[in-house]
Design a protein around this motif. Structure first.
Motif, PDB file in Angstrom:
ATOM      1  N   LYS A  97       6.306   1.700  -7.599  1.00  0.00           N
ATOM      2  CA  LYS A  97       5.144   0.818  -7.466  1.00  0.00           C
ATOM      3  C   LYS A  97       5.504  -0.562  -8.015  1.00  0.00           C
ATOM      4  N   SER A 115      10.215   3.206  -3.356  1.00  0.00           N
ATOM      5  CA  SER A 115       9.656   4.420  -3.951  1.00  0.00           C
ATOM      6  C   SER A 115       8.934   4.113  -5.264  1.00  0.00           C
ATOM      7  N   LYS A 151       0.845  -1.187   0.000  1.00  0.00           N
ATOM      8  CA  LYS A 151       0.000   0.000   0.000  1.00  0.00           C
ATOM      9  C   LYS A 151       0.880   1.235   0.000  1.00  0.00           C
ATOM     10  N   LYS A 152       0.326   2.310  -0.469  1.00  0.00           N
ATOM     11  CA  LYS A 152       1.038   3.585  -0.521  1.00  0.00           C
ATOM     12  C   LYS A 152       0.975   4.225   0.861  1.00  0.00           C
ATOM     13  N   ASP A 153       2.126   4.693   1.350  1.00  0.00           N
ATOM     14  CA  ASP A 153       2.141   5.340   2.658  1.00  0.00           C
ATOM     15  C   ASP A 153       2.005   6.855   2.504  1.00  0.00           C
ATOM     16  N   LYS A 154       2.075   7.576   3.614  1.00  0.00           N
ATOM     17  CA  LYS A 154       1.853   9.029   3.579  1.00  0.00           C
ATOM     18  C   LYS A 154       2.973   9.778   2.860  1.00  0.00           C
ATOM     19  N   ASN A 155       4.123   9.140   2.636  1.00  0.00           N
ATOM     20  CA  ASN A 155       5.237   9.760   1.910  1.00  0.00           C
ATOM     21  C   ASN A 155       5.263   9.373   0.441  1.00  0.00           C
ATOM     22  N   ASN A 156       4.186   8.752  -0.050  1.00  0.00           N
ATOM     23  CA  ASN A 156       4.058   8.270  -1.431  1.00  0.00           C
ATOM     24  C   ASN A 156       5.040   7.154  -1.759  1.00  0.00           C
ATOM     25  N   ASN A 157       5.512   6.439  -0.746  1.00  0.00           N
ATOM     26  CA  ASN A 157       6.301   5.224  -0.949  1.00  0.00           C
ATOM     27  C   ASN A 157       5.361   4.035  -0.833  1.00  0.00           C
ATOM     28  N   PHE A 158       5.836   2.880  -1.253  1.00  0.00           N
ATOM     29  CA  PHE A 158       5.026   1.671  -1.181  1.00  0.00           C
ATOM     30  C   PHE A 158       5.572   0.768  -0.083  1.00  0.00           C
TER      31      PHE A 158
END
Length: 143
Positions: free
Chosen positions: A115, A113, A51-58
């Motif tokens: 997807k 970083s 899932k994508k976290d709040k920093n736009n990392n996966f």
């Protein structure tokens, strides 16, 4: 009497809206994919969720079970390495080494970083390899 009916209707509507929001939050939390059955270690099973976290990392989390120790494979290997093929390229990325394969259940977690498009696990002689070897133990379909 009319006020009582209006209050009950509002409660029902609020309950339905709450249930829909709860269902949507559960469904949208993480995408879960099952690994395909392995020809190298047929008993091995696993799931991966990301899932994508709040920093736009996966955030990538794996749960594996019944993965044989790499030294028991033919030919024997030293370790298992997790690879990811990102959506923007076909070049696999080494995500890290799986530690603790003498247990029946193994957890692996990392952050990327990029997807993920596909994940797979290989048996290797060295955890720091730059390219995956031929012994693919578990893999997912493209997602």
């Amino acid at each position: 009497m009319r006020t009582l009916k209006f209050t009950i209707d509002l409660k029902n509507i609020a309950l339905i809206v709450s249930l829909i929001l709860l269902l949507l939050s559960i469904v949208s939390c993480a995408k879960k994919i099952t690994f395909l059955t392995s020809s190298v270690v047929p008993a091995a099973r696993g799931e991966v969720a990301f899932k994508k976290d709040k920093n736009n990392n996966f955030d990538i989390q794996m749960e594996l079970s019944y993965l044989a120790e790499p030294g028991r494979l033919q030919p024997p290997k030293q370790t298992y390495v997790v690879w990811m093929v990102p959506t923007d390229t076909d070049t696999p990325i080494n995500l890290g080494q799986i530690v603790g394969t003498s247990k029946l259940k193994i957890k692996f977690e990392t952050v990327s970083s990029s997807k993920p498009r596909k994940l797979f696990i290989t048996a290797e002689d060295d955890a720091g390899v730059q390219y995956p070897g031929n012994m693919v133990v578990l893999e997912t379909n493209n997602f």
